[in-house]
Design a protein around this motif. Structure first.
Motif: not given
Length: 421
Positions: A121-124, A147-163
């Motif tokens: 409860e109360g997560a912003e 709610l708003p959301w955001s992300c931290s990306s690294h390596a595999k998640d960038i290069w193997t996720t479809p455009d």
């Protein structure tokens, strides 16, 4: 001090291979955020790093497999289907499912329902680590709740996720941080608003990796009683290139004396040990498996040369900027690695370390032979690498870019730096 509540979605927690995430979580807590962790998977590692015990955030494990917790999933669906954002989240999920008809996609929507239902409860804000599966669950849940959301990306998640998927996620999140210039450049080309993409390096926690004593130059490989001690730290998976490293080691002159220590878990561990045995290297390699951070630190101080043979795999997976290279260099340990965009942002070839083409065991073997036989050069490269890491990759400096994304002062509070072991 503010106690703003942030929900952090992780692929798995805690994980030995993700010390960079743990040090970030601790820094955010010490900067004044109240974190609540939601993990898509249960932990599998035998050990924990000391930093994990310093993080105060409670952890909720979402159902890793929906059929194992049907009541929890159905109860979440029953309650969340009444929310105004549910219809939009369901529509987004169905569009994704048409393009990605996998159980994994269905699982993420089920996990998102539970995340939305059990969110503190109360997560912003919802903040996801990794642009693939954690971001999917975060996106659906944030849409349901509003709610708003955001992300931290690294390596595999960038290069193997479809455009197409990266474009849509970037259009819906507030902001994204990533740890390499190459990753930031790529994601910026996919974002409607490139200003949402920010370069924020992880850095190395220099309080946990303090300078060692005066280093020894080590041997030159000619004395069998004093073999040159090689070290590699990384998961036994294809992108780490351990098959190339073993082939390179097998090509070394038989009268050159060395030993390799490998630290890391990974699904290919047994296959690599079998390959090493087939190449006649079994007696020269110490496979230690996953180890806590203190053991990694000691191994760096005991070694003469660090080697990492990263490469791009068939599915596009690759390393970003491996923290183990920064950790090794923080100890004045000379590093030999392969040319990858993120790694080239850290190591200046011939100045602060050595780089060879990736996927080229012959070039790697030639560089290994040269460095094994040149203790003075190893020592010089190690000293230069240590200076560069301490000047440009201090986690205390790198965290400032993330603090601003959360609306916190760039100057971290004093207690941010008080976590030394």
């Amino acid at each position: 001090m503010s106690q703003r509540r942030i929900a952090v979605v992780l692929k798995g927690y805690p994980r030995l291979s993700e010390t960079f995430i743990a040090q970030e979580l601790l820094a955010l807590e010490r900067a004044g955020l109240s974190l609540f962790l939601y993990s898509l998977r249960a932990p599998t590692d035998r050990f924990r790093h000391p930093v994990h015990d310093e993080i105060k955030a409670p952890v909720t494990y979402l159902p890793e497999y929906l059929h194992r917790e049907p009541r929890r999933v159905l109860a979440a669906w029953w309650r969340q289907r009444r929310r105004p954002g549910y219809a939009r989240a369901k529509a987004a999920f169905l569009r994704d499912l048409r393009r990605d008809r996998t159980r994994n996609r269905v699982r993420r929507f089920g996990q998102a329902l539970v995340l939305a239902d059990e969110l503190v409860e109360g997560a912003e804000r919802i903040y996801a680590h990794f642009l693939h599966t954690p971001a999917s669950a975060s996106r659906y849940a944030a849409t349901i709740i509003g709610l708003p959301w955001s992300c931290s990306s690294h390596a595999k998640d960038i290069w193997t996720t479809p455009d197409w998927e990266k474009r849509e996620k970037l259009a819906e999140m507030d902001w994204l941080v990533t740890c390499t210039e190459a990753g930031a450049a790529h994601l910026s080309t996919l974002a409607e608003d490139p200003g949402r993409v920010h370069l924020v390096r992880h850095g190395v926690d220099l309080e946990r990796f303090p300078p060692p004593g005066a280093p020894s130059p080590g041997g030159d490989g000619r004395d069998p009683a004093r073999p040159v001690r090689l070290l590699s730290v990384g998961r036994a998976v294809a992108k780490k290139g351990y098959d190339d490293l073993l082939a390179a080691l097998a090509s070394l002159p038989k009268d050159l004396h060395w030993r390799l220590t490998h630290i890391g878990g990974g699904k290919d561990h047994e296959d690599l040990q079998a390959l090493a045995a087939g190449l006649g290297l079994a007696e020269r390699i110490d496979w230690r498996g996953s180890q806590p951070q203190s053991e990694v630190l000691q191994a760096c101080r005991d070694a003469d040369l660090f080697v990492l043979a990263s490469k791009v795999t068939a599915d596009g997976d690759r390393d970003g900027l491996p923290n183990v290279l920064m950790e090794a260099q923080s100890q004045g340990l000379a590093c030999l690695a392969t040319r990858q965009p993120g790694i080239e942002e850290l190591i200046l070839d011939g100045e602060t370390g050595c780089l060879v083409p990736s996927g080229d065991p012959a070039a790697l073997g030639e560089a290994l032979a040269g460095l094994i036989g040149a203790p003075a050069r190893r020592q010089s490269l190690g000293a230069a690498g240590q200076l560069r890491v301490r000047a440009h990759f201090d986690a205390r400096d790198c965290i400032r870019g993330l603090l601003t994304r959360f609306g916190l002062p760039e100057e971290a509070p004093a207690e941010l730096n008080s976590a030394a072991e």
